[in-house]
Design an enzyme around this catalytic site. Structure first.
Site, short mmCIF file in Angstrom:
data_model
loop_
_atom_site.label_atom_id
_atom_site.label_comp_id
_atom_site.label_asym_id
_atom_site.label_seq_id
_atom_site.Cartn_x
_atom_site.Cartn_y
_atom_site.Cartn_z
N HIS A 176 61.18 -9.71 7.75
CA HIS A 176 59.80 -10.03 8.16
C HIS A 176 58.70 -9.57 7.14
O HIS A 176 57.98 -8.84 7.23
CB HIS A 176 59.29 -9.33 9.49
CG HIS A 176 58.11 -9.89 10.00
ND1 HIS A 176 58.39 -10.08 11.39
CD2 HIS A 176 57.10 -10.54 9.56
CE1 HIS A 176 56.87 -10.83 11.83
NE2 HIS A 176 56.48 -11.02 10.68
N ARG B 187 57.64 -17.94 13.29
CA ARG B 187 58.16 -16.89 14.66
C ARG B 187 59.51 -17.31 15.06
O ARG B 187 60.07 -18.47 14.89
CB ARG B 187 56.95 -17.36 15.74
CG ARG B 187 55.82 -16.69 15.33
CD ARG B 187 55.66 -15.36 15.63
NE ARG B 187 54.17 -14.88 15.40
CZ ARG B 187 53.76 -14.46 14.25
NH1 ARG B 187 54.40 -14.60 13.07
NH2 ARG B 187 52.62 -13.94 14.35
#
Length: 310
Positions: free
Chosen positions: A273, A225
């Site tokens: 991502h 994250r």
């Protein structure tokens, strides 16, 4: 009795998931209704993603569980209208994808591939890397994804240290926990991989103080994250050479804004991502198994401890 399953995720995913979920629920022997628009008071289960638009669960008065398609649940864990069990996504497709991505980038650093790719024409520098047994890798976060990555790297003979908030025991991996364990995990890490959840306790795990613990020139890989890293502190550490390079797949703002200094920094690799994502075929199996278990009165799999946020 008919089991009513609401699909609340991006609309473009519905044609992909609908046949997979229908087949899985049929194979489980359930009489079901499955759709993107159901009468709220009749919904038994929600197949959920934060970008599906559902925020208020209070009208779903018959709801038995929310089954997330995402591994991360920070966008829903603190939702006060959600009073039923919440299960996060744990499936072997997502886990395998993350393991492959992490191992690939650890090997990229270990073997010095960037230097070979960027070598000037005619440059010949025959410097062999050490063997994996002479390279230390620390995995921060030993949940399902972190443990799988740690096991894979240990199988390649890397010296793997894993750190988690609670005690873990993984064969071939030095497992540490607690604040002192974090300091030990970082102080010997030539390569650090972040696979922690995003919670108040994990935000800015890498900050000026913890980055200073790393051996000079350490590499950082973050597929976890964006909130795990203090961006300003990392940029300073990169400029000063305390961190040799960082490969970052996740960010506080996504897509990463074009003006962000990560894009132009010579010692940062940005990936969009893509470390791993939910695979519909395997994710649908997990969802259907949890619905089957719920209807059979058995405990749900992969339940979130909402007090911890994961």
């Amino acid at each position: 009795m008919t089991v009513n399953v609401l699909f609340s995720a991006r609309r473009e995913l519905w044609p992909i998931y609908e046949p997979l979920l229908s087949r899985g629920l049929s194979d489980a022997g359930l009489d079901f209704a499955l759709g993107t628009e159901l009468e709220p008071a009749e919904v038994d289960y929600v197949v959920y993603a934060p970008n599906g638009g559902l925020r208020d669960f209070s009208p779903l008065t018959r709801l038995r569980a929310v089954l997330s398609l995402w591994a991360g649940v920070e966008n829903i864990a603190d939702n006060e209208t959600l009073t039923v069990p919440l299960a996060r996504m744990v499936d072997h497709g997502l886990t395998q994808g993350m393991t492959e991505w992490v191992v690939g980038h650890v090997l990229r650093y270990h073997l010095g591939m960037d230097a070979h790719i960027n070598a000037a024409e005619g440059e010949w520098n025959p410097v062999a890397p050490p063997l994996a047994a002479d390279r230390s890798v620390s995995i921060l976060g030993l949940g399902v994804l972190g443990e799988a990555a740690a096991r894979a790297l240990a199988a390649l003979n890397f010296r793997v240290t894993g750190w988690s908030r609670s005690r873990k025991d993984i064969p071939g991996v030095t497992c540490l926990h607690g604040p002192e364990g974090l300091r030990r995990a970082l102080s010997d890490a030539e390569i650090v991989v972040l696979l922690l959840p995003n919670t108040a306790a994990t935000e800015n795990t890498l900050n000026p103080e913890t980055l200073a613990l790393l051996p000079k020139g350490a590499r950082i890989i973050n597929p976890g994250r964006g909130q795990l890293i203090d961006d300003d502190a990392l940029l300073v550490a990169l400029d000063e050479g305390q961190v040799g390079h960082a490969t970052l797949d996740v960010f506080r703002t996504e897509p990463l804004p074009p003006e962000h200094p990560y894009w132009s920094h010579p010692n940062v690799t940005v990936t969009p991502h893509i470390a791993s994502e939910t695979r519909p075929a395997t994710a649908a199996q997990v969802i259907c198994e949890n619905i089957r278990r719920g209807e059979a009165g058995k405990p749900f799999l992969h339940l979130v401890d909402r007090s911890l946020g994961y």
